[in-house]
Structure formats: structure tokens, C-alpha cells
Design a protein around this motif. Structure first.
Motif, PDB file in Angstrom:
ATOM      1  N   ALA A 185      -8.248  -2.242  -0.748  1.00 14.38           N
ATOM      2  CA  ALA A 185      -9.032  -1.981  -1.921  1.00 14.38           C
ATOM      3  C   ALA A 185      -9.031  -0.398  -2.172  1.00 14.38           C
ATOM      4  O   ALA A 185      -8.877   0.131  -3.200  1.00 14.38           O
ATOM      5  CB  ALA A 185     -10.388  -2.616  -1.973  1.00 14.38           C
ATOM      6  N   ALA A 186      -9.333   0.231  -1.055  1.00 13.19           N
ATOM      7  CA  ALA A 186      -9.463   1.888  -1.023  1.00 13.19           C
ATOM      8  C   ALA A 186      -8.157   2.308  -1.518  1.00 13.19           C
ATOM      9  O   ALA A 186      -8.099   3.328  -2.450  1.00 13.19           O
ATOM     10  CB  ALA A 186      -9.846   2.468   0.171  1.00 13.19           C
ATOM     11  N   ALA A 187      -6.938   2.118  -0.963  1.00  8.16           N
ATOM     12  CA  ALA A 187      -5.846   2.528  -1.478  1.00  8.16           C
ATOM     13  C   ALA A 187      -5.434   2.291  -2.878  1.00  8.16           C
ATOM     14  O   ALA A 187      -4.722   3.081  -3.555  1.00  8.16           O
ATOM     15  CB  ALA A 187      -4.426   1.919  -0.720  1.00  8.16           C
ATOM     16  N   PRO A 220       0.915  -1.194  -0.110  1.00  6.60           N
ATOM     17  CA  PRO A 220      -0.088  -0.164  -0.080  1.00  6.60           C
ATOM     18  C   PRO A 220       0.804   1.240   0.099  1.00  6.60           C
ATOM     19  O   PRO A 220       1.971   1.147   0.568  1.00  6.60           O
ATOM     20  CB  PRO A 220      -0.896  -0.136   1.284  1.00  6.60           C
ATOM     21  CG  PRO A 220       0.050  -0.970   2.268  1.00  6.60           C
ATOM     22  CD  PRO A 220       0.961  -1.939   1.403  1.00  6.60           C
ATOM     23  N   GLY A 221       0.413   2.151  -0.665  1.00  8.84           N
ATOM     24  CA  GLY A 221       1.185   3.464  -0.603  1.00  8.84           C
ATOM     25  C   GLY A 221       1.004   4.390  -2.183  1.00  8.84           C
ATOM     26  O   GLY A 221       0.070   3.884  -2.807  1.00  8.84           O
ATOM     27  N   LEU A 268      -3.368   9.055   0.589  1.00 10.92           N
ATOM     28  CA  LEU A 268      -4.393   8.459   0.821  1.00 10.92           C
ATOM     29  C   LEU A 268      -3.622   7.049   1.187  1.00 10.92           C
ATOM     30  O   LEU A 268      -3.865   6.389   2.396  1.00 10.92           O
ATOM     31  CB  LEU A 268      -5.677   8.066   0.252  1.00 10.92           C
ATOM     32  CG  LEU A 268      -6.683   7.285   1.005  1.00 10.92           C
ATOM     33  CD1 LEU A 268      -7.831   8.069   1.780  1.00 10.92           C
ATOM     34  CD2 LEU A 268      -7.333   6.288   0.083  1.00 10.92           C
ATOM     35  N   GLY A 269      -2.858   6.482   0.204  1.00 12.32           N
ATOM     36  CA  GLY A 269      -2.202   5.121   0.227  1.00 12.32           C
ATOM     37  C   GLY A 269      -1.356   5.068   1.357  1.00 12.32           C
ATOM     38  O   GLY A 269      -1.273   4.106   2.139  1.00 12.32           O
ATOM     39  N   GLU A 270      -0.641   5.888   1.725  1.00 13.94           N
ATOM     40  CA  GLU A 270       0.402   6.308   2.720  1.00 13.94           C
ATOM     41  C   GLU A 270      -0.249   5.934   4.103  1.00 13.94           C
ATOM     42  O   GLU A 270       0.200   5.506   5.097  1.00 13.94           O
ATOM     43  CB  GLU A 270       1.535   7.234   2.650  1.00 13.94           C
ATOM     44  CG  GLU A 270       2.459   7.302   1.617  1.00 13.94           C
ATOM     45  CD  GLU A 270       3.268   5.988   1.407  1.00 13.94           C
ATOM     46  OE1 GLU A 270       3.647   5.551   2.242  1.00 13.94           O
ATOM     47  OE2 GLU A 270       3.537   5.665   0.258  1.00 13.94           O
ATOM     48  N   GLY A 271      -1.587   6.778   4.097  1.00 20.22           N
ATOM     49  CA  GLY A 271      -2.226   6.669   5.602  1.00 20.22           C
ATOM     50  C   GLY A 271      -2.797   5.206   5.729  1.00 20.22           C
ATOM     51  O   GLY A 271      -2.710   4.691   6.960  1.00 20.22           O
ATOM     52  N   VAL A 272      -3.127   4.815   4.484  1.00 17.23           N
ATOM     53  CA  VAL A 272      -3.634   3.490   4.882  1.00 17.23           C
ATOM     54  C   VAL A 272      -2.474   2.573   5.236  1.00 17.23           C
ATOM     55  O   VAL A 272      -2.750   1.433   6.095  1.00 17.23           O
ATOM     56  CB  VAL A 272      -4.375   2.740   3.465  1.00 17.23           C
ATOM     57  CG1 VAL A 272      -4.615   1.379   3.418  1.00 17.23           C
ATOM     58  CG2 VAL A 272      -5.772   3.620   3.383  1.00 17.23           C
ATOM     59  N   ARG A 273      -1.471   2.476   4.686  1.00 15.02           N
ATOM     60  CA  ARG A 273      -0.124   1.943   5.025  1.00 15.02           C
ATOM     61  C   ARG A 273       0.072   1.877   6.473  1.00 15.02           C
ATOM     62  O   ARG A 273       0.108   0.588   7.003  1.00 15.02           O
ATOM     63  CB  ARG A 273       0.948   2.351   4.252  1.00 15.02           C
ATOM     64  CG  ARG A 273       2.087   1.613   4.446  1.00 15.02           C
ATOM     65  CD  ARG A 273       3.534   2.007   3.392  1.00 15.02           C
ATOM     66  NE  ARG A 273       4.591   1.150   3.606  1.00 15.02           N
ATOM     67  CZ  ARG A 273       4.647   0.148   2.973  1.00 15.02           C
ATOM     68  NH1 ARG A 273       3.927  -0.003   2.047  1.00 15.02           N
ATOM     69  NH2 ARG A 273       5.590  -0.696   3.101  1.00 15.02           N
ATOM     70  N   GLU A 274      -0.011   2.985   6.978  1.00 16.55           N
ATOM     71  CA  GLU A 274       0.155   3.113   8.370  1.00 16.55           C
ATOM     72  C   GLU A 274      -0.744   2.538   9.227  1.00 16.55           C
ATOM     73  O   GLU A 274      -0.583   1.834   9.964  1.00 16.55           O
ATOM     74  CB  GLU A 274       0.387   4.806   8.797  1.00 16.55           C
ATOM     75  CG  GLU A 274       0.616   5.107  10.059  1.00 16.55           C
ATOM     76  CD  GLU A 274       1.894   4.416  10.717  1.00 16.55           C
ATOM     77  OE1 GLU A 274       2.896   4.412   9.851  1.00 16.55           O
ATOM     78  OE2 GLU A 274       1.892   4.234  11.858  1.00 16.55           O
ATOM     79  N   LEU A 275      -2.012   2.668   8.855  1.00 13.23           N
ATOM     80  CA  LEU A 275      -3.236   2.078   9.544  1.00 13.23           C
ATOM     81  C   LEU A 275      -3.161   0.613   9.379  1.00 13.23           C
ATOM     82  O   LEU A 275      -3.436  -0.143  10.558  1.00 13.23           O
ATOM     83  CB  LEU A 275      -4.280   2.665   8.923  1.00 13.23           C
ATOM     84  CG  LEU A 275      -5.726   2.767   9.525  1.00 13.23           C
ATOM     85  CD1 LEU A 275      -5.723   3.522  10.866  1.00 13.23           C
ATOM     86  CD2 LEU A 275      -6.742   3.434   8.660  1.00 13.23           C
TER      87      LEU A 275
END
Ligand code: TYD
Length: 198
Positions: A66-68, A37-38, A42-49
Motif C-alpha cells: 500500500a505504501a508503494a 510494486p515499483g 520507494l516502490g523499487e525499494g519495497v519491491r526488493e524488500l
């Protein structure tokens, strides 16, 4: 062309993605690389989460990946392909099929369906699955993330899942023995792209 690399962490995906990028650029092609993810804010945020956050249900995990991915396709991958660049992605849909669909047991078909909606049906032209003994791969990872900490049984299921994907999607997914020296593997991968590199 759109090429993706898949495999367990420590299988050498990133090295191969980089070697392919160098090779295509040396041939004068424009190459865009991304990792999942990344690749987007937004993708980097999802990665962290997803990698460092709290526990979550398997469907929450699948939906976040899937959102990322939806964001990455719309903002990075599709525009690059439209202007004629090559795109190399370190992980894509098949990671979700292997980890969430098969290893977590959500179902290959269901996770594929979710991801085909999220990406508007964009599948890679070719996907390389780097296969290495799961425990050897794990030994190469210095700081395991939340998913890598699942342990040997989970890694074995992911390994098995990737092998199944290569059987199921023979036209697109190529399984590669990642135990060979990186340059040899890179050579083999390049050979498998001859029909796409014009
Ligand atoms: P990765 O970026 O390869 O990790 P690293 O930065 O340590 O090399 O992948 C992060 C983890 O996320 C990895 O354990 C696999 C997992 N993952 C999924 O479970 N599903 C997905 O769809 C994706 C993209 C990754």
C-alpha cells in the motif's frame, strides 16, 4: 483512462499491457505505463524488500504494497491522468485484494479500506483479470519470488480470489481467458475498452 492488468505471475499480464500500449499510442494517445510494486524509487525499494527480503507478517506485506502504491499514485498515475494521458498499470489494488485480502486471509474489506486511503480512492476505469490454469501459469515463471514460492494451494486461492473479484466488481473488472493466443486476447481487451476510448 486508467486500465490495470491482473492475474497470477505467468498469466501474460505484461504482454497484454504492452500490446495495449502499442495500440493506444498508434492511435495517437499519450500512454504512461507502470508496474507494481515499483515505478518510483520507494516502490523499487519495497519491491526488493517484499519479493526478495525476509519473511514478514501478512499485514506488514499489505502495508508495504500500500505504501508503494500511495507513492505511485501521487507521483506518477494521478499527474498523468490529470494531463489527459492514459495510464496502464501491471498490477494495482486488486493484487492486494486477491493476494493479501483473500489468499492470505486478511479480509477483502479491510485491505480495500487500507488501499482506498493510500490511493485517495483512485480506482481504475477498467481492470482485466487474465485467467489461466494456476499450475500452467507457474510453469511459465522462470525465477519465482518469495510470494510465488508459496506453492500450489496458495496459487489456487489467488486464482479463486480473482474470479471472486470479477463477480463482485462487475462494472470495473473483466475476466479474460488467457489461454487464447496473445493477439486474440488483445483484440478482446481492446473491444472491452470501446466505451472509454473516444
Ligand atoms: P510481479 O511484479 O507481477 O512479479 P514479476 O516481476 O515476477 O512478474 O509481482 C510480484 C509479486 O508480488 C507477485 O507474486 C504478486 C505479489 N503482489 C502482491 O502479493 N500484492 C500486491 O499488492 C502486488 C502489487 C503484488
Amino acid at each position: 483512462m486508467f486500465v490495470t492488468f491482473e492475474g497470477l505471475d505467468g498469466s501474460g499480464k505484461s504482454t497484454q499491457a504492452e500490446l495495449l500500449r502499442e495500440r493506444l499510442e498508434a492511435a495517437g494517445r499519450e500512454v504512461v505505463t507502470a508496474r507494481e510494486p515499483g515505478g518510483t524509487p520507494l516502490g523499487e525499494g519495497v519491491r526488493e524488500l517484499v519479493l526478495n527480503g525476509t519473511e514478514m507478517t501478512a499485514w506488514a506485506e499489505a502495508a508495504l504494497f500500500a505504501a508503494a502504491r500511495a507513492e505511485l499514485v501521487d507521483r506518477v498515475i494521478a499527474p498523468a491522468l490529470e494531463r489527459g494521458a492514459d495510464v496502464i498499470c501491471d498490477r494495482y489494488i486488486d493484487s492486494s485484494l486477491a493476494y493479501q485480502g483473500i489468499a492470505r486471509g486478511l479480509g477483502l474489506e479491510r485491505v480495500l479500506e487500507l488501499n482506498l486511503q493510500a490511493t485517495r480512492g483512485l480506482l481504475p476505469d477498467r481492470t482485466f483479470v487474465l485467467l489461466l490454469d494456476p499450475e500452467e501459469s507457474a510453469g511459465r515463471v522462470a525465477e519465482p519470488d518469495r510470494i510465488e514460492r508459496e506453492g500450489p494451494d496458495f496459487r489456487a486461492r489467488v486464482d479463486e480470489a480473482y474470479r471472486r473479484l470479477a463477480e463482485l466488481f462487475r462494472e470495473r473488472v473483466v475476466a479474460v481467458d488467457a489461454a487464447a493466443p496473445a493477439q486474440e486476447t488483445a483484440e478482446l481487451i481492446h473491444g472491452q475498452l470501446r466505451d472509454l476510448v473516444r
